[in-house]
Design an enzyme around this catalytic site. Structure first.
Site, short mmCIF file in Angstrom:
data_model
loop_
_atom_site.label_atom_id
_atom_site.label_comp_id
_atom_site.label_asym_id
_atom_site.label_seq_id
_atom_site.Cartn_x
_atom_site.Cartn_y
_atom_site.Cartn_z
N SER A 87 0.83 -1.19 0.00
CA SER A 87 0.00 0.00 0.00
C SER A 87 0.88 1.26 0.00
O SER A 87 1.67 1.46 -0.91
CB SER A 87 -0.95 -0.06 1.20
N HIS A 130 -2.43 -1.26 -4.31
CA HIS A 130 -3.89 -1.31 -4.41
C HIS A 130 -4.45 0.11 -4.31
O HIS A 130 -3.70 1.06 -4.13
CB HIS A 130 -4.50 -2.24 -3.35
#
EC number: 3.4.21.92
Length: 195
Positions: A95, A120
């Site tokens: 992330s 993501h």
């Protein structure tokens, strides 16, 4: 916290391990990216820049990600300061951790052989009045676009590919991360400099 004893002409000096590594221009970004941790990392980046603006800083990352605002504060500082910031994933960079890994100086972004990298879209949730939910929904979409543009800039991937690839959790090993452009090289051993 481990303590390191250093010998010098003036005697012994004790350092906690992270302070000793900071002296070698190594910063650890470990755990959740949140405001307190971001402030510590930013302070260390600024301190090392003031010590020597022409010498690389080494940022070691082992993070599952965290707050977008805290991560972007670190990212912006990495881009703002004069020294190159070399990034190295040890363990995982997921992330926001992956965005910071990719945000290192071009040609100086690395991971170790068994590192895991994951990109993501941002996560978020909100409850309240419908009008407030609408405001927050538009904001998270704007944040997603901003993060995708940063990844596209550092990876060289088209924005459309980044949008598709970040729609769901997208895990990569080192070689895949090199192919994708998130990092430049997988390190298997430290290079030895000639004496």
């Amino acid at each position: 916290m481990p303590i390191v004893i250093e010998q010098s002409a003036r005697g012994e000096r004790a350092f906690d391990i992270y302070s000793r590594l900071l002296k070698e221009r190594v910063i650890f970004l470990v755990g959740q990216v949140e405001d307190y941790m971001a402030n510590l990392v930013i302070a260390q980046l600024l301190f090392l820049e003031s010590e020597n603006p022409d010498k690389d800083i080494h940022l070691y990352i082992n993070s599952p990600g965290g707050l977008v605002t805290a991560g972007l504060a670190i990212y912006d500082t990495m881009q703002f300061i004069k020294p190159d910031v070399s990034t190295l994933c040890v363990g995982q960079a997921a992330s926001m951790g992956a965005l910071l890994l990719a945000g290192g100086a071009a040609g100086k972004r690395y991971c170790l052989p068994h590192s895991r990298i994951m990109i993501h879209q941002p996560l978020g949730g909100f409850q309240g009045q419908a009008s407030d939910i609408d405001i927050h929904a538009r904001e998270i979409l704007a944040v997603r676009d901003r993060l995708n543009k940063i990844l596209a800039h550092h990876t060289g991937q088209p924005i459309e590919k980044i949008q598709i690839d970040t729609d769901r959790d997208n895990f990569m090993g080192g070689d895949d991360a090199v192919s994708y452009g998130l990092i430049d090289k997988v390190l298997t051993h430290r290079t030895v400099t000639a004496a």
